[in-house]
Design a protein around this motif. Sequence first.
Motif, PDB file in Angstrom:
ATOM      1  N   VAL A 199       0.840  -1.196   0.000  1.00  0.00           N
ATOM      2  CA  VAL A 199       0.000   0.000   0.000  1.00  0.00           C
ATOM      3  C   VAL A 199       0.878   1.249   0.000  1.00  0.00           C
ATOM      4  O   VAL A 199       0.636   2.205  -0.735  1.00  0.00           O
ATOM      5  CB  VAL A 199      -0.946  -0.007   1.217  1.00  0.00           C
ATOM      6  CG1 VAL A 199      -1.813   1.236   1.222  1.00  0.00           C
ATOM      7  CG2 VAL A 199      -1.800  -1.261   1.207  1.00  0.00           C
ATOM      8  N   SER A 222      -4.643   6.012   1.921  1.00  0.00           N
ATOM      9  CA  SER A 222      -4.822   4.825   1.106  1.00  0.00           C
ATOM     10  C   SER A 222      -6.262   4.858   0.597  1.00  0.00           C
ATOM     11  O   SER A 222      -7.152   5.311   1.288  1.00  0.00           O
ATOM     12  CB  SER A 222      -4.574   3.575   1.934  1.00  0.00           C
ATOM     13  OG  SER A 222      -5.127   3.722   3.222  1.00  0.00           O
ATOM     14  N   ASP A 268      -6.932  -1.617  -1.146  1.00  0.00           N
ATOM     15  CA  ASP A 268      -6.142  -1.217   0.015  1.00  0.00           C
ATOM     16  C   ASP A 268      -6.857  -1.543   1.314  1.00  0.00           C
ATOM     17  O   ASP A 268      -6.236  -1.942   2.296  1.00  0.00           O
ATOM     18  CB  ASP A 268      -5.826   0.282  -0.057  1.00  0.00           C
ATOM     19  CG  ASP A 268      -4.787   0.561  -1.124  1.00  0.00           C
ATOM     20  OD1 ASP A 268      -4.350  -0.420  -1.766  1.00  0.00           O
ATOM     21  OD2 ASP A 268      -4.427   1.726  -1.323  1.00  0.00           O
ATOM     22  N   GLN A 287      -5.541  -3.914   4.249  1.00  0.00           N
ATOM     23  CA  GLN A 287      -5.538  -3.506   5.661  1.00  0.00           C
ATOM     24  C   GLN A 287      -6.209  -4.556   6.531  1.00  0.00           C
ATOM     25  O   GLN A 287      -5.765  -4.837   7.643  1.00  0.00           O
ATOM     26  CB  GLN A 287      -6.226  -2.151   5.820  1.00  0.00           C
ATOM     27  CG  GLN A 287      -5.355  -1.006   5.334  1.00  0.00           C
ATOM     28  CD  GLN A 287      -6.116   0.295   5.236  1.00  0.00           C
ATOM     29  OE1 GLN A 287      -7.337   0.325   5.247  1.00  0.00           O
ATOM     30  NE2 GLN A 287      -5.381   1.383   5.110  1.00  0.00           N
TER      31      GLN A 287
END
Lengths: 132, 621
Positions: free
Chosen positions: B253, B328, B333, B337
């Motif tokens: 990312v 992000s 993304d 996460q």
Amino acid sequence: MKKVSILVGVVVIVFGIALAMSFKSELCPYVTVSYVVSKGSVSNVQVNGTIVPGTTKVLPNNTLMFNLSDGKTQMRVVYHGILSHYQEGIPAVVVGSYYDGIFHAKEVLLKCPSKYKVMEENYSTKKVTGKV
Amino acid sequence: MDIGYLFLIGSMLSLIASIVLDFEFVRGRRCWERIKYANATFFAFTALAFFTLLYYFLTRDFNVKYVFLYSDTHLPLVYTISAVWAGREGSLLLWLLYLGIFLLFSTKKRDKTTAVANAIMCVVAVFFNFLLLTSSNPFVRLNFNPPEGWGLNPLLRTPEMALHPPAIFLGYAGMTVPFAYAVAATYYEEEWIKRARNYLLVAWAFLGIGILLGAWWAYKTLGWGGYWGWDPVENSSLLPWLTASALLHGVLVEERKGGMKLVNYILAVVTFDLVILATFITRSGIINSVHAFARNQEAYAYLLLIVLSSVAAFAVAISKKDVFRGKSYGIRDRLIQASILIFSLATVTVLIGTLTPLLIRASVTRAFYRHIEIPLGTALVVLLGVCVLAIKRDFNQRVLKSLAAGAGAGIICFEITRLALASLGVGIFVFTLMGIVQGYSGRKIDLRRAGAIAAHLGLILLFIGVMGSWMYESDYTHVNLGVGQSVKVGDYILKLNGFNEVNGNGKFYVIAYVSVYKDGKLIGVMHPKLVIYNLMRNDRIVASVDIISMPLQDIYIAMGSVTESGIASFEFYVVPLVSFVWIGSLLIVAGGILAALPESRKKLDKSAVEVKGVEHAHRES
């Protein structure tokens, strides 16, 4: 962004509760023989002690009974299964639950006697539970 | 004073010189070449110390206490060499040697960030060097000359255990580099990912190799039919692997969009702390003996290093808050996460379980880990199946396709096996497999992407293998047989044909011959052994397991003991899908190595330029 934070928060809280519950149910405290006997009934504990000489009884169906002592108190232990190099008078850790005046061991860890009389008696192995 | 000890003093002095020169360089003095010399001298002295210890082992100099404790005259050459890192002192020396190697390579770029990173790594090296000079000195001599050594633990005399520590410690030492660059670069408000990425990948891959070797060793040697017992030593090496895995995803990312900088920074620091914790736990035996903490003088030194490195990293982060700004975007993304969140929760679980015996008078059972880690692993695999599709168009349609395939496979599996959980597992496996196939088909595949594919395929194979071997293992732990007797265990019939006794070099074997039949057909004759080593150690008898590996299951037998009357007790296990665990783990490690290969690095730089170009074009339009 706010939605994501709430979602993460919910996930973490749910996880925390699951973790706490699993931790509580799978916790296995170290206790003494005296503690176990005075309590009368405990489940899922580890007890350290010495196997009292002259108390062993081998029943059919691979069942073993012996007394474990912490120097002050003794308790009767029952275990189903074979223990390689079982010997009276050596230290042992039993894992299991105590009820009806008997400790029901799920696991028995024997500590190696200092003098290993292997060749005269039998070939046996030490059950390894941790790495060196 | 032993010559080896003098070499260690030499390496300590070189380290101090290197640190001083680093600060001189930061102040503006032109001393870059001298920093390199100091690093090279440090490496040379450490290598000399290492080879001195090796020499003592090869010449069987039992007057050296460490040599006495870990070898004997019968020990074969290979295990005499591996005995160098069998104990705490030698392992720390290996750690130091690896740091020396990394320091040789890490001074390529001449700038202040490198100088500070160099200084940080040297401080870590000073720590280990200090331990080697004080409480963990491998060159301590006895005041008499024993004719024979105590001997290497027989359990460690396997190729896996000879190679396990060098791999693990290379991983540990390697994790120092990303930590050092993260702190140094943040201090100078630069980015550190590009400098540290390859070190991170190499360290991660070697950590993986080490963990895999350990698991394979446990499976082949310990005789309980399992490969992962969640014991503190195993856990402690898994912890930094988990956080480093999270970091590898966070890096994605940050590289693309510049987001997740703070998370990555924290992960780099925590990984380093866990590496130090792991070194400590592995080489002190602290968790096994509850009271050891107060008596183990090194405990506080390790704790101090963990606290100091965390505080320093925290202070740098606070003073350079603005560096961590970044955003992000997009569903991909977010999904990455989520994977980092899963890795972190897994880490917290293992950490709590591992540290429990240190904090209270209790320990947790294996079930604690399984209750938590199996759902987390499952969630990770499902997430992967969705995540690889997130970059493609027709996201919803493709997810539906994967779902259909997964559901179909699950139903078929249920029709055949009637096992609900196994079918669910197979369904999830196929769902994610379809995701990977759809997600990567039609895309250009460079080495880096190939690495990702390999590692992710490895993960789902590992998932299915762990599920099979943990949930559907059959164990028959109390099988007693006399010669000529046979017994039915599950679908199998075991027959003890007889024993053989063989005298080997410095050891004695008792070999049992057990025929295994299924449906009346002979599958094979297994040879579980007891090996009795000619040693003074108490633990000189080990059981040698025999395994028949088939594609979908392993048949596993260990001999517990033999009585004089010739009755042997065996433990017999049928372990489904365990080969998937090995193949999956190998693929994960291979993925890391593929992604770190030089060609993929060049491509990466190029593609980074392209991405920037595209972004420019976007902005201009």
